[in-house]
Write a protein that holds these residues in place. Structure first.
Motif, PDB file in Angstrom:
ATOM      1  N   GLY A 215      12.328  27.983  81.964  1.00 47.59           N
ATOM      2  CA  GLY A 215      13.277  26.791  82.522  1.00 47.59           C
ATOM      3  C   GLY A 215      13.554  25.789  81.151  1.00 47.59           C
ATOM      4  N   ASP A 218      16.592  27.580  79.149  1.00 48.22           N
ATOM      5  CA  ASP A 218      17.695  27.498  79.954  1.00 48.22           C
ATOM      6  C   ASP A 218      18.249  26.042  79.847  1.00 48.22           C
ATOM      7  OD1 ASP A 218      17.363  30.101  80.671  1.00 48.22           O
ATOM      8  OD2 ASP A 218      16.547  29.827  82.741  1.00 48.22           O
ATOM      9  N   GLN A 219      17.484  25.391  79.985  1.00 48.33           N
ATOM     10  CA  GLN A 219      17.923  23.900  79.831  1.00 48.33           C
ATOM     11  C   GLN A 219      18.848  23.606  78.356  1.00 48.33           C
ATOM     12  OE1 GLN A 219      14.372  21.635  81.863  1.00 48.33           O
ATOM     13  NE2 GLN A 219      16.071  20.270  82.250  1.00 48.33           N
ATOM     14  N   ALA A 222      21.958  25.412  78.228  1.00 49.26           N
ATOM     15  CA  ALA A 222      22.900  24.669  78.635  1.00 49.26           C
ATOM     16  C   ALA A 222      23.501  23.343  77.866  1.00 49.26           C
ATOM     17  CB  ALA A 222      22.556  24.136  80.102  1.00 49.26           C
ATOM     18  N   LEU A 289      14.505  19.623  73.301  1.00 53.12           N
ATOM     19  CA  LEU A 289      15.373  19.274  74.262  1.00 53.12           C
ATOM     20  C   LEU A 289      15.745  17.616  74.609  1.00 53.12           C
ATOM     21  CD1 LEU A 289      17.058  19.686  77.106  1.00 53.12           C
ATOM     22  CD2 LEU A 289      14.935  19.565  78.170  1.00 53.12           C
ATOM     23  N   GLN A 293      19.317  15.633  73.985  1.00 57.94           N
ATOM     24  CA  GLN A 293      19.707  14.620  75.126  1.00 57.94           C
ATOM     25  C   GLN A 293      19.998  13.365  74.171  1.00 57.94           C
ATOM     26  OE1 GLN A 293      16.526  14.953  77.743  1.00 57.94           O
ATOM     27  NE2 GLN A 293      17.318  16.451  78.978  1.00 57.94           N
ATOM     28  N   ARG A 344      10.187  13.571  82.744  1.00 57.36           N
ATOM     29  CA  ARG A 344      10.130  15.038  82.367  1.00 57.36           C
ATOM     30  C   ARG A 344       8.918  15.587  82.323  1.00 57.36           C
ATOM     31  NH1 ARG A 344      12.331  16.935  77.279  1.00 57.36           N
ATOM     32  NH2 ARG A 344      11.095  18.869  77.297  1.00 57.36           N
TER      33      ARG A 344
END
Length: 528
Positions: A215, A218-219, A222, A289, A293, A344
């Protein structure tokens, strides 16, 4: 050249150093003070000759080799030493073997240019990697600070005996050790080694090569605006992110890359992060991640992005079984790490891989890391004292199984602690059975959340101080496994107090006694 001088007491006793380390620092800094200051007495020519018997810059001593010292304290102890010794001081000092070396041999390999990887010291993390990068820049032939450089092993080792030559093991099963209601999540994990010809000894560690959580991968894909099947390194981007690179914490090279793709104040913030600064107060929370962001306007090309990441390192766990008790099998005791940053959920890469993502029957690459100075006494009649709260009990389960299998006559004393007796007594049935048969001479327990005040293994040690001293006087070996930063420090302080009180020694004499135990191999630690 000025004559050598007798050391002054420049380092206060309250400083975070042992007497030996304080003595060395006093000597080093005294050498920087001229005799004319009136605080120093010159040594005689005979004393000079005795001191200068070898290269004074590298006398073979390593006073910084203490995993309880902070990095800045270790670097102070190594000031003025050759590059390889200062590189050693930058390591985490655990000799865990996760880098494929000991701290000293890893430093030697870097200083001599035999290895170019500056990021192998997993316990040292980014602080160690940054210090090594700074030190490496001192030498023309120093290794480049590239995070993803790989080296070909110079020797061909048997499969499963080094991190560079892993073997395959099969996950047999896992079961949760905490009972319902526990605040923790700890697993007993069993592996089948029969197809790999792997061998190990009680006290060794097991290295596993985990995979990242799908997961999270995949984030990240993206956020990059890329496809899962984008070709990178001859494979798909998703495959590389799953198995090849670390996704936490964000490395300095990623910040450097993002600084080239942004402008203005954003570029400045990225550059400052790459230099180890913390412009927004969130540097400690930035995994890969979170970094993407934080800089959403930057969209690095997948190939450049992957090259900016650190390689995914294997993780080491203390083995909790004896090969004599379970031939062809091996077990680990693993805390599943889960926590929340902001909104998160974050996951420990290897621990949750073992706890939930790896299915029974699947194989994974593994290796055995032989212990450095953490093993049972050669004489099976020697008594042993084992202090292992939480998952620190793992190697002591192995020790007890080993002692039972060989019929060792030595006494065995286990100190175990956790939060609550009703929920967190790992291997309770096994230890109670060992106690009933006489294998486990004493079992001392400490529960930190069952009373009005927190109570730890070191508190239980103080209560049994007289008996601990009696065992030590009989020649017992003492072992500690667990957290290096707090528990191991507290246990050592307690041990010094016990020696002082029941051995009728001064504080300095008690410290020297414990140091003597360590030097003789009677006080051993497996800490992390």
């Amino acid at each position: 050249m000025n004559d050598l001088v007798r050391p002054m007491d420049l380092i206060p006793e309250s400083a975070p150093f042992s007497p030996e380390q304080r003595s060395w620092l006093n000597g080093f800094f005294s050498g920087l003070v001229l005799p004319e200051t009136g605080g120093v007495t010159p040594l005689s020519p005979q004393e000079n000759a005795a001191v200068l018997g070898g290269d004074p810059a590298d006398d073979g001593e390593a006073p910084w080799h203490d995993q309880t010292l902070a990095l800045d304290a270790r670097m102070a102890l190594a000031a003025g030493r050759p590059l390889r010794r200062r590189m050693m001081a930058a390591m985490a000092q655990q000799d865990c073997g996760q880098c494929g070396y000991t701290c000293e041999t890893y430093a030697d390999a870097l200083a001599e240019g035999r290895d170019a990887r500056l990021n192998l010291c997993a316990p040292g993390g980014k602080d160690t990697a940054r210090m090594l990068k700074t030190l490496a820049a001192e030498s023309k032939g120093a290794p480049a600070p590239a995070a993803t450089t790989t080296m070909t092993p110079t020797t061909t080792a048997a499969p499963g005996t080094t991190r560079d030559t892993p073997a395959r093991a099969i996950l047999l099963s896992r079961r949760r050790l905490n009972r319902e209601g526990s605040a923790k999540e700890t697993w007993h994990v069993e592996f089948d080694l029969s197809a790999s010809d792997l061998s190990y000894r009680a006290g060794d560690s097991f290295g596993i090569f985990p995979r990242n959580e799908p997961g999270l991968v995949d984030q990240i894909i993206a956020m990059l605006g890329a496809s899962h099947v984008t070709p990178v390194r001859g494979r798909t981007l998703r495959e590389v992110l799953l198995s090849d690179v670390s996704l936490s914490p964000a490395p300095d090279r990623l910040f450097e890359l993002l600084s080239f793709l942004t402008g203005g104040a954003t570029r400045d913030r990225a550059r400052r992060l790459a230099q180890g600064e913390d412009p927004d107060g969130d540097a400690a929370q930035l995994d890969v991640l979170a970094t993407l962001q934080k800089f959403p306007q930057a969209r690095p090309h997948p190939e450049a992005f992957v090259e900016a990441l650190d390689p995914l390192q294997p993780r080491l766990y203390s083995i909790s079984s004896s090969p004599r008790a379970a031939p062809g099998r091996l077990s680990l005791t693993v805390d599943a790490v889960r926590y929340v940053v902001g909104r998160r959920k974050r996951l420990g890469v290897a621990s949750t891989f073992l706890a939930e993502r790896l299915a029974p029957g699947e194989t994974l690459p593994v290796y055995v890391q032989a212990a450095h100075g953490f093993a049972l006494p050669e004489n099976p009649a020697t008594p042993i004292i084992m202090i292992g709260p939480g998952t620190g009990v793992a190697p002591f389960r192995a020790f007890l199984q080993e002692r039972a299998a060989i019929g060792a006559q030595g006494k065995n004393w286990l100190f175990y602690g956790h939060q609550r007796a009703a929920h967190d007594f790992f291997y309770a049935d096994e230890f109670e059975a060992m106690k009933a048969t006489g294998l486990l001479t004493r079992l001392s327990l400490a529960w930190s959340r069952d009373g009005a005040e927190k109570f730890y293994v070191q508190d239980r040690m103080r209560q049994a101080g007289r008996e601990i001293w009696a065992w030590l006087a009989e020649g017992a070996h003492l072992y500690v496994c667990g957290d290096a930063s707090r528990m191991a420090k507290d246990v050592e302080r307690t041990l010094v107090d016990i020696v002082a009180e029941f051995g009728a020694r001064s504080a300095d004499e008690a410290i020297a006694y414990v140091a003597g135990l360590r030097k003789a191999g009677r006080y051993q630690q497996d800490v992390y």
